[in-house]
Design a protein around this motif. Structure first.
Motif, PDB file in Angstrom:
ATOM      1  N   PHE A  44       0.816  -1.210   0.000  1.00  0.00           N
ATOM      2  CA  PHE A  44       0.000   0.000   0.000  1.00  0.00           C
ATOM      3  C   PHE A  44       0.860   1.275   0.000  1.00  0.00           C
ATOM      4  CE2 PHE A  44      -2.902  -3.207   1.666  1.00  0.00           C
ATOM      5  CZ  PHE A  44      -4.061  -2.934   0.948  1.00  0.00           C
ATOM      6  N   ARG A  45       2.144   1.138  -0.286  1.00  0.00           N
ATOM      7  CA  ARG A  45       3.054   2.279  -0.220  1.00  0.00           C
ATOM      8  C   ARG A  45       2.863   3.211  -1.410  1.00  0.00           C
ATOM      9  NH1 ARG A  45       9.115   0.739   1.115  1.00  0.00           N
ATOM     10  NH2 ARG A  45       9.473   0.539  -1.118  1.00  0.00           N
ATOM     11  N   ALA A  46       2.829   4.501  -1.131  1.00  0.00           N
ATOM     12  CA  ALA A  46       2.730   5.503  -2.195  1.00  0.00           C
ATOM     13  C   ALA A  46       4.118   5.766  -2.775  1.00  0.00           C
ATOM     14  CB  ALA A  46       2.143   6.796  -1.638  1.00  0.00           C
ATOM     15  N   PRO A  47       4.190   6.217  -4.038  1.00  0.00           N
ATOM     16  CA  PRO A  47       5.499   6.534  -4.623  1.00  0.00           C
ATOM     17  C   PRO A  47       6.157   7.709  -3.901  1.00  0.00           C
ATOM     18  CG  PRO A  47       3.768   6.425  -6.310  1.00  0.00           C
ATOM     19  CD  PRO A  47       3.087   6.422  -4.983  1.00  0.00           C
ATOM     20  N   ARG A  48       7.471   7.683  -3.829  1.00  0.00           N
ATOM     21  CA  ARG A  48       8.202   8.815  -3.280  1.00  0.00           C
ATOM     22  C   ARG A  48       8.177   9.990  -4.256  1.00  0.00           C
ATOM     23  NH1 ARG A  48      13.764   5.536  -2.435  1.00  0.00           N
ATOM     24  NH2 ARG A  48      13.292   4.335  -0.543  1.00  0.00           N
ATOM     25  N   PRO A  49       8.215  11.222  -3.747  1.00  0.00           N
ATOM     26  CA  PRO A  49       8.415  12.373  -4.637  1.00  0.00           C
ATOM     27  C   PRO A  49       9.720  12.206  -5.412  1.00  0.00           C
ATOM     28  CG  PRO A  49       7.730  13.100  -2.458  1.00  0.00           C
ATOM     29  CD  PRO A  49       8.002  11.634  -2.348  1.00  0.00           C
ATOM     30  N   ASP A  50       9.682  12.446  -6.710  1.00  0.00           N
ATOM     31  CA  ASP A  50      10.835  12.177  -7.573  1.00  0.00           C
ATOM     32  C   ASP A  50      12.066  12.991  -7.205  1.00  0.00           C
ATOM     33  OD1 ASP A  50       9.422  10.330  -9.042  1.00  0.00           O
ATOM     34  OD2 ASP A  50       8.767  11.777 -10.554  1.00  0.00           O
ATOM     35  N   ARG A  51      11.873  14.176  -6.655  1.00  0.00           N
ATOM     36  CA  ARG A  51      13.005  15.085  -6.454  1.00  0.00           C
ATOM     37  C   ARG A  51      13.880  14.726  -5.265  1.00  0.00           C
ATOM     38  NH1 ARG A  51      12.308  20.362  -3.698  1.00  0.00           N
ATOM     39  NH2 ARG A  51      11.061  20.021  -1.831  1.00  0.00           N
ATOM     40  N   LEU A  52      13.437  13.785  -4.437  1.00  0.00           N
ATOM     41  CA  LEU A  52      14.202  13.447  -3.233  1.00  0.00           C
ATOM     42  C   LEU A  52      15.415  12.580  -3.552  1.00  0.00           C
ATOM     43  CD1 LEU A  52      11.554  12.447  -0.550  1.00  0.00           C
ATOM     44  CD2 LEU A  52      12.752  14.622  -0.750  1.00  0.00           C
ATOM     45  N   MET A  53      16.486  12.793  -2.782  1.00  0.00           N
ATOM     46  CA  MET A  53      17.600  11.852  -2.750  1.00  0.00           C
ATOM     47  C   MET A  53      17.426  10.989  -1.506  1.00  0.00           C
ATOM     48  SD  MET A  53      21.711  12.537  -2.444  1.00  0.00           S
ATOM     49  CE  MET A  53      21.798  13.287  -4.065  1.00  0.00           C
ATOM     50  N   VAL A  54      17.446   9.678  -1.663  1.00  0.00           N
ATOM     51  CA  VAL A  54      17.236   8.749  -0.544  1.00  0.00           C
ATOM     52  C   VAL A  54      18.402   7.784  -0.483  1.00  0.00           C
ATOM     53  CG1 VAL A  54      15.685   7.043   0.482  1.00  0.00           C
ATOM     54  CG2 VAL A  54      14.732   8.940  -0.856  1.00  0.00           C
ATOM     55  N   GLU A  55      18.968   7.602   0.712  1.00  0.00           N
ATOM     56  CA  GLU A  55      20.062   6.647   0.862  1.00  0.00           C
ATOM     57  C   GLU A  55      19.978   5.947   2.207  1.00  0.00           C
ATOM     58  OE1 GLU A  55      23.985   8.442   0.937  1.00  0.00           O
ATOM     59  OE2 GLU A  55      23.150  10.357   1.611  1.00  0.00           O
ATOM     60  N   ASP A  56      20.447   4.709   2.229  1.00  0.00           N
ATOM     61  CA  ASP A  56      20.510   3.911   3.448  1.00  0.00           C
ATOM     62  C   ASP A  56      21.940   3.923   3.967  1.00  0.00           C
ATOM     63  OD1 ASP A  56      17.792   2.389   3.798  1.00  0.00           O
ATOM     64  OD2 ASP A  56      18.231   2.323   1.654  1.00  0.00           O
ATOM     65  N   LEU A  57      22.073   4.145   5.276  1.00  0.00           N
ATOM     66  CA  LEU A  57      23.388   4.241   5.892  1.00  0.00           C
ATOM     67  C   LEU A  57      23.426   3.407   7.170  1.00  0.00           C
ATOM     68  CD1 LEU A  57      23.897   8.109   5.539  1.00  0.00           C
ATOM     69  CD2 LEU A  57      24.959   6.340   4.131  1.00  0.00           C
ATOM     70  N   ASP A  58      24.621   3.096   7.610  1.00  0.00           N
ATOM     71  CA  ASP A  58      24.821   2.379   8.861  1.00  0.00           C
ATOM     72  C   ASP A  58      25.477   3.319   9.870  1.00  0.00           C
ATOM     73  OD1 ASP A  58      25.141  -0.466  10.269  1.00  0.00           O
ATOM     74  OD2 ASP A  58      26.990   0.665  10.585  1.00  0.00           O
ATOM     75  N   VAL A  59      24.862   3.430  11.036  1.00  0.00           N
ATOM     76  CA  VAL A  59      25.399   4.264  12.107  1.00  0.00           C
ATOM     77  C   VAL A  59      25.806   3.354  13.263  1.00  0.00           C
ATOM     78  CG1 VAL A  59      24.967   6.173  13.693  1.00  0.00           C
ATOM     79  CG2 VAL A  59      23.915   6.183  11.423  1.00  0.00           C
ATOM     80  N   ASP A  60      27.032   2.911  13.227  1.00  0.00           N
ATOM     81  CA  ASP A  60      27.562   2.061  14.306  1.00  0.00           C
ATOM     82  C   ASP A  60      26.614   0.894  14.599  1.00  0.00           C
ATOM     83  OD1 ASP A  60      29.331   1.216  16.251  1.00  0.00           O
ATOM     84  OD2 ASP A  60      28.530   2.542  17.802  1.00  0.00           O
ATOM     85  N   GLY A  61      26.180   0.228  13.532  1.00  0.00           N
ATOM     86  CA  GLY A  61      25.331  -0.949  13.677  1.00  0.00           C
ATOM     87  C   GLY A  61      23.846  -0.698  13.599  1.00  0.00           C
ATOM     88  N   THR A  62      23.416   0.560  13.543  1.00  0.00           N
ATOM     89  CA  THR A  62      22.000   0.895  13.415  1.00  0.00           C
ATOM     90  C   THR A  62      21.733   1.420  12.009  1.00  0.00           C
ATOM     91  OG1 THR A  62      21.749   1.414  15.761  1.00  0.00           O
ATOM     92  CG2 THR A  62      20.127   2.357  14.264  1.00  0.00           C
ATOM     93  N   HIS A  63      20.782   0.798  11.348  1.00  0.00           N
ATOM     94  CA  HIS A  63      20.414   1.212   9.989  1.00  0.00           C
ATOM     95  C   HIS A  63      19.547   2.467  10.057  1.00  0.00           C
ATOM     96  CE1 HIS A  63      17.379   0.607   6.545  1.00  0.00           C
ATOM     97  NE2 HIS A  63      18.471   1.128   6.002  1.00  0.00           N
ATOM     98  N   VAL A  64      19.850   3.438   9.187  1.00  0.00           N
ATOM     99  CA  VAL A  64      19.014   4.629   9.042  1.00  0.00           C
ATOM    100  C   VAL A  64      18.758   4.858   7.558  1.00  0.00           C
ATOM    101  CG1 VAL A  64      19.903   5.703  11.146  1.00  0.00           C
ATOM    102  CG2 VAL A  64      20.914   6.303   8.932  1.00  0.00           C
ATOM    103  N   ARG A  65      17.669   5.530   7.263  1.00  0.00           N
ATOM    104  CA  ARG A  65      17.356   5.932   5.892  1.00  0.00           C
ATOM    105  C   ARG A  65      17.206   7.450   5.874  1.00  0.00           C
ATOM    106  NH1 ARG A  65      13.173   2.345   2.713  1.00  0.00           N
ATOM    107  NH2 ARG A  65      15.011   0.989   2.853  1.00  0.00           N
TER     108      ARG A  65
END
Length: 317
Positions: A44-65
């Motif tokens: 049921f997820r809506a599309p993201r706005p096209d203009r955004l930059m999205v990245e996944d990162l690791d912070v000392d073992g904790t995942h963030v987006r």
């Protein structure tokens, strides 16, 4: 609160969603609960706005987006904690909502994939939130974040995490959040409030489900977590030096009174706290924003509150 029925658009959406993740899923094995919720949210997820930059990162073992709008930087940041009763939920379940918040409020949103209960009860979530916030402040400019302009926000269990973080920052003498946005938050452990009783079998969240989540997060009843203000903010005797708060509650939600009580406590302490009550909505209404007019109006009010607190340091007028 009025006796207005649940908005039909939201109710139809919830009925469709619950075919794939019904209330009884709270009794399923943890892996099945989480997989089902991640799956239905992707569905049921809506599309993201096209203009955004999205990245996944690791912070000392904790995942963030990280969700970053274009334009001049640095921008204010938002540390966001997803709902799910501390038991389910992830960056997948709240991806579209965080993307739209970043876009509409022109902020960099960092969603935290914190450790889940019951394997990791309180204070694991608080430890993760403090770690990620410290990282946002030390590495923020590389992410396009102004480290002095960070708002805390979260829905349901994420509301508790936001206030718990603000209390811990105050007590540790660390720089405070610029504001808090608390979206149908769970802030108490009293399951006999009038809204818990009135909405015991409400759509989107039942009283029995909430009892299960509280016990998963806090541990056995009577343990010290049940009276720890970092875990149960409405048990706090001292709310001094907390930042301004925008609180939204839904009439058809067992947690409705939690937010109302917290606003009253903040006001009594002389703190700025705005409350928006949604008479036609239930828990998790943000998820229905594209099929329910009242839910979309509520979501736009949330985005506006984030924008005001992040950019101006004040609540919307």
């Amino acid at each position: 609160m009025t006796n207005q029925p649940v908005d039909e658009g939201m109710l139809t959406f919830y009925k469709e969603l619950s075919k794939h993740s019904p209330p009884e899923s709270a009794s399923w094995p943890l892996a099945e609960q989480r997989a089902a919720w991640d799956g239905v949210c992707r569905m049921f997820r809506a599309p993201r706005p096209d203009r955004l930059m999205v990245e996944d990162l690791d912070v000392d073992g904790t995942h963030v987006r990280v969700y970053r709008p274009p334009g001049e930087s640095p921008k204010p940041g938002v540390i966001y904690f997803h709902g799910g009763g501390w038991v389910v939920g992830s960056c997948e379940t709240h991806d579209d909502m965080c993307a739209e918040l970043a876009d509409q409020a022109d902020v960099v949103v960092v969603m935290v994939d914190y450790r889940l209960a019951p394997e990791n009860p309180h204070p694991a979530q608080l430890e993760d939130s403090l770690k990620v916030l410290a990282w946002m402040r030390s590495a923020g400019r590389a992410l396009g974040i102004d480290p002095s302009h960070i708002v805390g926000a979260g829905d349901s269990a994420g509301g508790q995490m936001t206030v718990g973080l603000a209390l811990a920052l105050r007590d540790q003498g660390l720089p405070q959040l610029r504001g808090m946005v608390l979206i149908y938050p769970v802030l108490g452990a009293d399951i006999d409030t009038s809204s818990y009783i009135r909405n015991a079998n409400a759509p989107c969240l039942t009283r029995d489900e909430m009892i299960y989540y509280l016990e998963s997060f806090l541990g056995p009843r009577g343990s010290e977590n049940w009276s720890d203000p970092y875990a149960v903010p409405n048990s706090a005797c001292d709310l001094s030096w907390l930042p301004p708060a925008y609180i939204t509650v839904a009439a058809h939600d067992p947690l409705c009174d939690d937010g109302i009580i917290f606003q009253g406590k903040m006001r009594a302490a002389g703190l700025a706290a705005a409350l928006r009550e949604e008479p036609a909505l239930a828990h998790s209404y943000m998820r229905a924003r594209h099929v329910s007019k009242p839910a979309m109006e509520g979501f736009k009010a949330i985005a506006n509150a984030v924008k005001h607190l992040a950019h101006e340091g004040s609540l919307p007028g």
